[in-house]
Design an enzyme around this catalytic site. Structure first.
Site, PDB file in Angstrom:
ATOM      1  N   CYS A  92       0.814  -1.226   0.000  1.00 17.61           N
ATOM      2  CA  CYS A  92       0.000   0.000   0.000  1.00 17.61           C
ATOM      3  C   CYS A  92       0.847   1.275   0.000  1.00 17.61           C
ATOM      4  O   CYS A  92       1.458   1.560  -1.013  1.00 17.61           O
ATOM      5  CB  CYS A  92      -1.000  -0.046   1.151  1.00 17.61           C
ATOM      6  SG  CYS A  92      -2.433   0.988   0.792  1.00 17.61           S
ATOM      7  N   ARG A 127     -12.706   6.283  -1.654  1.00 16.80           N
ATOM      8  CA  ARG A 127     -11.550   5.518  -1.209  1.00 16.80           C
ATOM      9  C   ARG A 127     -11.838   4.027  -1.369  1.00 16.80           C
ATOM     10  O   ARG A 127     -12.965   3.583  -1.143  1.00 16.80           O
ATOM     11  CB  ARG A 127     -11.356   5.853   0.281  1.00 16.80           C
ATOM     12  CG  ARG A 127     -10.011   5.657   0.801  1.00 16.80           C
ATOM     13  CD  ARG A 127      -9.868   6.181   2.224  1.00 16.80           C
ATOM     14  NE  ARG A 127      -8.655   5.605   2.767  1.00 16.80           N
ATOM     15  CZ  ARG A 127      -7.442   6.061   2.511  1.00 16.80           C
ATOM     16  NH1 ARG A 127      -7.276   7.146   1.774  1.00 16.80           N
ATOM     17  NH2 ARG A 127      -6.373   5.462   3.013  1.00 16.80           N
ATOM     18  N   HIS A 195      -3.464  -5.765   2.549  1.00 12.22           N
ATOM     19  CA  HIS A 195      -3.110  -5.907   3.966  1.00 12.22           C
ATOM     20  C   HIS A 195      -3.663  -7.237   4.456  1.00 12.22           C
ATOM     21  O   HIS A 195      -4.412  -7.905   3.751  1.00 12.22           O
ATOM     22  CB  HIS A 195      -3.748  -4.784   4.788  1.00 12.22           C
ATOM     23  CG  HIS A 195      -3.368  -3.409   4.373  1.00 12.22           C
ATOM     24  ND1 HIS A 195      -2.113  -2.889   4.589  1.00 12.22           N
ATOM     25  CD2 HIS A 195      -4.087  -2.427   3.770  1.00 12.22           C
ATOM     26  CE1 HIS A 195      -2.087  -1.635   4.127  1.00 12.22           C
ATOM     27  NE2 HIS A 195      -3.269  -1.335   3.622  1.00 12.22           N
TER      28      HIS A 195
HETATM   29  N1  GLN Z   1      -1.939   6.945   1.997  1.00 19.17           N
HETATM   30  C1  GLN Z   1      -2.076   6.022   0.914  1.00 19.17           C
HETATM   31  C2  GLN Z   1      -3.439   6.077   0.231  1.00 19.17           C
HETATM   32  O1  GLN Z   1      -4.429   6.391   0.847  1.00 19.17           O
HETATM   33  C3  GLN Z   1      -1.758   4.628   1.392  1.00 19.17           C
HETATM   34  C4  GLN Z   1      -2.764   4.078   2.370  1.00 19.17           C
HETATM   35  C5  GLN Z   1      -2.331   2.781   3.002  1.00 19.17           C
HETATM   36  O2  GLN Z   1      -1.167   2.519   3.149  1.00 19.17           O
HETATM   37  N2  GLN Z   1      -3.286   1.986   3.427  1.00 19.17           N
HETATM   38  O3  GLN Z   1      -3.552   5.783  -0.943  1.00 19.17           O
END
Ligand code: GLN
Length: 255
Positions: A92, A127, A195
């Site tokens: 990520c 998101r 994750h």
């Molecule tokens: N900040 C990054 C995004 O939102 C990565 C998020 C994360 O590592 N879960 O795309």
């Protein structure tokens, strides 16, 4: 005596939000269970990055992600070790920053570490949050059972010509660039949005990374008893993420 395998968890103080540090623990323990001496190194951002054979980078928020990228570029150890054959698992935020460019909190593009031929931009839609199921593509260099994990990111990632997608998404968003792909691979650098930690849910991926680091074929790594409980976790997560008939059939094909 020199340790055969050194596994570094990179900047847990900046890239530790999602528990991805567990990936390092899993790699070291799977090696030890097979009688391979392994050292797990926590590598905080305020000291020089240690020499290691596998580097694990995890997810984090937009701000700490920028600091992590800056430190990795200035430190230069990671790029040097990758040139010498070290393996990288980047998740990520970690995935985004090992690419060529990624967005800061304000959406402005920042320079990445440049280990993967990918560019990430801030997405315009919602998101990407939730379970992901993805399958590696037949004929590609990486062949694994169905991948399971969860995602939580705002960035969308586009692959360049020298990066191969890790997998094709069956459920979830993944790279989110409209290609339906998830993650990217370039040499021994593997990036993913998953994750879980991803290696707890996908032991075959852990063994692929170990095999790369040991210059061995994954099939030469002995099966592990502990994988019975990993299989139970996989079954439970895959069943929860693929409740529909079409997806259930797909899941069975991979068993
Ligand atoms: N900040 C990054 C995004 O939102 C990565 C998020 C994360 O590592 N879960 O795309």
């Amino acid at each position: 005596m020199t340790v055969r395998l050194r596994v570094a968890v990179v900047y847990p103080d900046l890239l530790g939000t999602y528990g991805d540090g567990g990936n390092g623990l899993i790699l070291a323990q799977r090696a030890r269970w097979r009688g391979i001496e392994a050292e797990l190194l926590a590598a905080p951002s305020d000291v020089a990055l240690p020499e290691a054979d596998i580097y694990c980078l995890g997810g984090g928020e937009d701000g700490p992600q920028v600091r992590a990228a800056r430190s990795l570029i200035d430190d230069a150890t990671l790029a040097r070790r990758v040139s010498a054959g070290a393996v990288v698992l980047a998740v990520c935020a970690g995935y985004q920053i090992v690419g060529r460019s990624y967005p800061g909190a304000d959406g402005v593009a920042h320079e990445g570490v440049g280990l993967l031929d990918i560019d990430t931009a801030k997405g315009t839609g919602a998101r990407a949050v939730g379970e992901v199921v993805a399958e590696t593509v037949a004929g590609s260099s990486v062949s694994l059972p169905l991948l399971t994990g969860f995602e939580n990111h705002g960035g969308c990632t586009t692959l360049g010509a020298s990066a191969a997608p890790l997998a094709q998404v069956i459920r979830g968003v993944g790279n989110g660039d409209g290609s339906g792909t998830e993650g990217a691979v370039c040499g021994r650098v593997l990036g993913t949005y998953l994750h879980g930690p991803v290696l707890a849910r996908n032991p075959a991926l852990a063994d692929l990374l170990l095999a790369w680091a040991l210059n061995a074929e994954p099939s030469t790594l002995a099966p592990l008893e502990a994988d019975d409980s990993a299989a139970a976790l996989r079954d439970e997560r895959l069943a929860a993420a693929t409740p529909h008939r079409r997806l259930r059939r797909r899941r069975r094909q991979h068993q």
